[in-house]
Write a protein that holds these residues in place. Structure first.
Motif, mmCIF file in Angstrom:
data_model
loop_
_atom_site.group_PDB
_atom_site.id
_atom_site.type_symbol
_atom_site.label_atom_id
_atom_site.label_comp_id
_atom_site.label_asym_id
_atom_site.label_seq_id
_atom_site.Cartn_x
_atom_site.Cartn_y
_atom_site.Cartn_z
ATOM 1 N N ALA A 149 15.984 -31.051 26.180
ATOM 2 C CA ALA A 149 16.112 -31.467 24.784
ATOM 3 C C ALA A 149 14.824 -32.093 24.276
ATOM 4 C CB ALA A 149 17.274 -32.447 24.646
ATOM 5 N N VAL A 150 14.203 -32.938 25.076
ATOM 6 C CA VAL A 150 12.943 -33.570 24.681
ATOM 7 C C VAL A 150 11.862 -32.515 24.493
ATOM 8 C CG1 VAL A 150 11.093 -35.114 25.448
ATOM 9 C CG2 VAL A 150 13.479 -35.794 25.720
ATOM 10 N N GLN A 151 11.800 -31.555 25.397
ATOM 11 C CA GLN A 151 10.800 -30.494 25.262
ATOM 12 C C GLN A 151 11.032 -29.668 23.997
ATOM 13 O OE1 GLN A 151 11.024 -28.279 28.931
ATOM 14 N NE2 GLN A 151 10.004 -29.873 30.126
ATOM 15 N N ALA A 152 12.290 -29.406 23.682
ATOM 16 C CA ALA A 152 12.606 -28.652 22.473
ATOM 17 C C ALA A 152 12.189 -29.423 21.224
ATOM 18 C CB ALA A 152 14.103 -28.340 22.433
ATOM 19 N N VAL A 153 12.461 -30.707 21.202
ATOM 20 C CA VAL A 153 12.061 -31.537 20.062
ATOM 21 C C VAL A 153 10.544 -31.544 19.916
ATOM 22 C CG1 VAL A 153 11.986 -33.904 19.189
ATOM 23 C CG2 VAL A 153 14.124 -32.979 20.104
ATOM 24 N N ASP A 154 9.830 -31.689 21.021
ATOM 25 C CA ASP A 154 8.365 -31.701 20.968
ATOM 26 C C ASP A 154 7.830 -30.386 20.399
ATOM 27 O OD1 ASP A 154 8.396 -34.214 22.065
ATOM 28 O OD2 ASP A 154 7.735 -33.596 24.068
ATOM 29 N N LEU A 155 8.428 -29.287 20.805
ATOM 30 C CA LEU A 155 8.010 -27.985 20.282
ATOM 31 C C LEU A 155 8.210 -27.892 18.775
ATOM 32 C CD1 LEU A 155 9.421 -25.615 23.046
ATOM 33 C CD2 LEU A 155 7.010 -25.774 22.376
ATOM 34 N N MET A 156 9.359 -28.338 18.297
ATOM 35 C CA MET A 156 9.663 -28.251 16.870
ATOM 36 C C MET A 156 8.794 -29.203 16.050
ATOM 37 S SD MET A 156 11.922 -25.834 16.727
ATOM 38 C CE MET A 156 10.644 -25.184 17.817
ATOM 39 N N TYR A 157 8.525 -30.353 16.601
ATOM 40 C CA TYR A 157 7.662 -31.322 15.922
ATOM 41 C C TYR A 157 6.249 -30.748 15.771
ATOM 42 C CZ TYR A 157 5.437 -35.824 14.869
ATOM 43 O OH TYR A 157 4.734 -36.848 14.277
ATOM 44 N N ALA A 158 5.728 -30.150 16.839
ATOM 45 C CA ALA A 158 4.387 -29.569 16.785
ATOM 46 C C ALA A 158 4.333 -28.379 15.836
ATOM 47 C CB ALA A 158 3.950 -29.151 18.190
ATOM 48 N N ALA A 159 5.389 -27.574 15.834
ATOM 49 C CA ALA A 159 5.401 -26.392 14.976
ATOM 50 C C ALA A 159 5.424 -26.750 13.499
ATOM 51 C CB ALA A 159 6.613 -25.521 15.317
ATOM 52 N N ALA A 160 5.974 -27.890 13.160
ATOM 53 C CA ALA A 160 6.082 -28.295 11.754
ATOM 54 C C ALA A 160 4.765 -28.779 11.176
ATOM 55 C CB ALA A 160 7.133 -29.392 11.615
ATOM 56 N N GLY A 161 3.811 -29.094 12.041
ATOM 57 C CA GLY A 161 2.530 -29.565 11.543
ATOM 58 C C GLY A 161 2.628 -30.928 10.883
ATOM 59 N N ALA A 162 1.808 -31.137 9.875
ATOM 60 C CA ALA A 162 1.731 -32.448 9.226
ATOM 61 C C ALA A 162 3.011 -32.824 8.501
ATOM 62 C CB ALA A 162 0.556 -32.475 8.252
ATOM 63 N N SER A 163 3.872 -31.868 8.230
ATOM 64 C CA SER A 163 5.133 -32.187 7.548
ATOM 65 C C SER A 163 6.015 -33.105 8.377
ATOM 66 C CB SER A 163 5.904 -30.900 7.245
ATOM 67 O OG SER A 163 5.188 -30.076 6.354
ATOM 68 N N ALA A 164 5.820 -33.108 9.701
ATOM 69 C CA ALA A 164 6.706 -33.866 10.578
ATOM 70 C C ALA A 164 6.271 -35.313 10.759
ATOM 71 C CB ALA A 164 6.776 -33.193 11.948
ATOM 72 N N ILE A 165 5.076 -35.680 10.317
ATOM 73 C CA ILE A 165 4.550 -37.005 10.655
ATOM 74 C C ILE A 165 5.092 -38.113 9.768
ATOM 75 C CG2 ILE A 165 2.434 -35.954 11.523
ATOM 76 C CD1 ILE A 165 1.016 -37.027 9.010
ATOM 77 N N TYR A 166 5.792 -37.777 8.698
ATOM 78 C CA TYR A 166 6.300 -38.787 7.772
ATOM 79 C C TYR A 166 7.638 -39.340 8.239
ATOM 80 C CZ TYR A 166 2.608 -37.037 4.769
ATOM 81 O OH TYR A 166 1.378 -36.673 4.280
ATOM 82 N N ALA A 167 7.826 -40.617 8.007
ATOM 83 C CA ALA A 167 9.069 -41.264 8.443
ATOM 84 C C ALA A 167 10.290 -40.627 7.798
ATOM 85 C CB ALA A 167 9.020 -42.753 8.131
#
Length: 408
Positions: A348-366
């Protein structure tokens, strides 16, 4: 800083005559669905306040979510571990703090019900709101014998639910003066004590990266009297014959459910985002979903969550069938069961990391759901039941060795 204990005692909460919830799998999942809009709308408040709000807590209690593992003889669900998994997973896809609150309370309830009889529990859990429990197993307290019971003092860490619980269940060592009493095995006598949460003081320590809404502060107990009938040993034997109380590890599966729920949320959020987002500097590439790298990462994440889920459910079902037949899980079954739970969280953690990276800068906001998925997944993965040490313990069992730990 300490919190007031007002409103957290063992007294009745909620309206009298509340209709009893249904504990069939479909009824429980429907209840989660009805709670979902309120939980989602309160997500920011839960994060900022570092606790579930009281209206939501009451609604979850009335829906029976905190009574999943309470014996049926006391009005609880006494649900099987596969149903338990499904409910926690569904709740985690809505709000991780709510899922964690239920996970901690129900797992503490299962331990309490294993050790204490109905005659003791019945007056403690008269209303759904009273049933919410906090707990900490490590023996951080000292218990001294007193007439009719024990005097308990100590400080415990990461006390999830401590701000909303009616009762708290803690581990301690029995002392004679300043020395721990030793049992026949030469080890300190370990006791589990159950007392009203009003006897505790929460200490403001829960300032974390993720799982912020769980309110998992440290707490202290100072010279509180615990009646003898509220104390039991840490023995694996339980007088209750129902399968859910005959194996101490059933509640661990909820940790896998929580992680996989977060992983599923991350995949769904990335798919939603990829359907509309276009590259900032290369608009000719079209939507994010058109990129082969994103396509591969989504497929990887789906495989991680799906395979983790299948593994943990297979191991849980196999162990459950053994216990239902009156047997004891073998060393290999115990190893695989715990291994599957840890692996599901890792996936699950690996899957989340993949999706976070794929989203790019859109994912960095709270404000991004992927930001919270990332923080919550990594924080939840730090728990002892899914920590990397599990692989070593499981490997020792599979090799026919003494694991050297009671946690498996």
């Amino acid at each position: 800083m300490t919190f007031s204990s007002a409103g957290r005692g063992g007294g009745p909460h909620g309206p009298a005559g509340t209709a009893a919830p249904g504990y069939a799998r479909e009824d429980l999942l429907a209840a989660v669905g009805l709670l979902a809009p309120g939980l989602r709308s309160a997500a920011t408040e839960i994060e900022k306040g570092r606790s579930l709000t009281e209206p939501l807590v009451q609604a979850m209690a009335d829906a029976g979510l905190y009574r999943l593992l309470l014996p049926r003889s006391l009005g609880g669900g006494e649900v099987d571990p596969l149903t338990y998994f499904d409910v926690v997973e569904a709740l985690a896809r809505v709000d991780t703090a709510a899922a964690w609150s239920v996970l901690i309370s129900t797992s503490t309830m299962a331990i309490t019900a294993r050790g204490l009889p109905d005659a003791t529990l019945a007056p403690m859990f008269r209303t759904p709101r009273q049933t919410i429990m906090a707990g900490s197993g490590p023996p951080k307290g000292r218990a001294l014998e007193a007439p009719g019971g024990y005097r308990l003092t100590g400080r415990w860490s990461q006390g999830s639910n401590i701000l909303i619980a009616g009762w708290v269940h803690v581990g301690c060592h029995l002392y004679d003066g300043d020395r721990p009493r030793l049992g026949p095995d030469g080890q300190p006598v370990y006791l589990r004590c159950v007392l009203p949460a009003s006897e505790t003081k929460a200490v403001d320590t829960w300032d974390t990266t993720g799982m912020r809404g769980t309110g998992s502060h440290d707490f202290t107990i100072t010279d509180a009297f615990v009646p003898a009938e509220h104390v039991h040993s840490a023995s694996d034997e339980s007088p209750r014959r129902q399968p859910i109380y005959q194996f101490v590890g059933w509640t661990h599966v909820a940790h896998a459910a929580l992680g996989l729920g977060i992983g599923r949320t991350a995949i769904e959020e990335l798919i939603r985002l990829a359907g509309g987002k276009r590259a900032t500097w290369l608009p000719g590439e079209g939507r994010l979903a058109s990129r082969t790298t994103v396509q591969a990462k989504v497929a990887q994440a789906e495989a991680l969550v799906g395979s983790g889920r299948a593994y943990v459910l297979e191991a849980t079902r196999d162990t459950w069938e053994t216990v239902c037949r009156g047997g004891r899980p073998s060393a290999d079954q115990r190893a695989v069961y715990r291994l599957a739970i840890a692996q599901a969280m890792t996936n699950a953690v690996q899957a989340v990391d993949l999706m976070y990276a794929a989203a790019g800068a859109s994912a960095i906001y709270a404000a991004s759901p992927l930001d919270r998925c990332l923080r919550d997944a990594h924080t939840a993965a730090a728990h002892v039941w899914v920590a990397p040490d599990t692989y070593e313990l499981a490997g020792r069992l599979l090799l026919g060795l003494d694991p050297g730990s009671t946690t498996i």
